[in-house]
Structures are given as structure tokens and as C-alpha cells.
Motif scaffolding. Sequence first.
Motif: not given
Length: 190
Positions: A117-118, A148-150, A185-187
Motif C-alpha cells: 500500500k505504501i 495507484p495502486p500505492f 491506508v493500511c489495514e
Amino acid sequence: MFSDFQSLKEEALVCQKCPLCETRNKVVFGAGNETAEVLFVGEGPGGEEDKQGEPFVGRAGILFDKYLKHIDLDRNKNIYIANIVKCRPPQNRDPKEEEQAACLPYLRQQIALMQPKIIVCLGRIAAQKLISPDFRVTKEHGKFYEKPPFYVMGTYHPAALLRNPVNKGAALEDFLLLQQKIYEVCERTY
Ligand code: URA
Ligand code: SF4
């Protein structure tokens, strides 16, 4: 295309696609959690990394680990670390354009497999490859670019911080911005 990290790594460990293969001791493919949401990208292995086959294990790596710890990141848990070139350039010189070009497909595959994501670029070489060719660390450190996607951000290289400790505070701020972005943005990172 490589379906998984292991087969990609096996290929890289015997790679002879650029002249750095002639002077390296060990290929430094990368280390950490291959399913992490956050990927750090350095420039290339130094002397200690070349000996051990692991990224950021010299003096710069010890400093890097401190910054990671400050924002609850850990190379054995929730991040992955890779480099633009996987073999040490002699005398730690900058990797040449053609060496970077030869090696970049490995990093691209690592990114494709991880789907981070990063991405955090450590220093100018990585930031110029992954953000923009005219990236200036002094001007643009700590800024997140949406690609995108990061998201991708560039910060000081830890070895540069050892040479210029005056920038350590600014680097710490970048890591705190990174922590914010992770919350956003991270889960699965924290
Ligand atoms: N510097 C880098 O850019 N990468 C490493 O792995 C070690 C030092
Ligand atoms: Fe292969 Fe990259 Fe090493 Fe060059 S630096 S030999 S492209 S793994």
C-alpha cells in the motif's frame, strides 16, 4: 512471470544480468514480511550486506532499525526491505544507470507479488527511480505521491544521516508522517 517470491529469489541469487555479479559476494534479494503493506527500498548493498546477504545490516541499518522501532515497525514483522540493485557496487559507488535498469525487473516483480500500500524510498537513487527522475530529497522528503495502486514517499538515506546528523530530526518527522499514512491506508500493519 514468477508466481512466487521463492522462485524469484532463486533466480536472483544466481543472476548475471549485469557486471555487478562479478564483484559481489552475496546477492541481497530483500528481507522481511513478504505480505507486508509497507515496502522500503534502498539503493544497493554495502559491505556488510554483501557479506551477509541481508539488507541494511551495517551501521546505516542499525540507525534505520531505530527509526522503524520509533513508529512500531519491525523488519521481522510488518514491513519488507528491498534495494534498487541486489548486488553491491564496488567501493559503494552509486549504481550505474544500466545496472539499475538490469536489476529493476526484480524489484518490479517483488512489488507485483507484494502489492504494497505504501512504498518508502530511502535516498535519492530509489526516489529518482520510483517517484521521478529529478527527485530532490532536500526539497521533497516526506511528501506522499499517489501512484495507484500505492502511495510512495522519499526520505533521507540512513547512511546520509550518519554523514549529516543535522537531518535526523527531519527524517524522524518523515517517519511520523509515514505512521499517519499507515493509519490512513493500511489495514494489517499495526
Ligand atoms: N544501503 C542501502 O541502500 N541498502 C542496503 O541494503 C544497505 C545500505
Ligand atoms: Fe543481477 Fe541485479 Fe545483481 Fe546485476 S545487480 S547481477 S541485475 S541481481
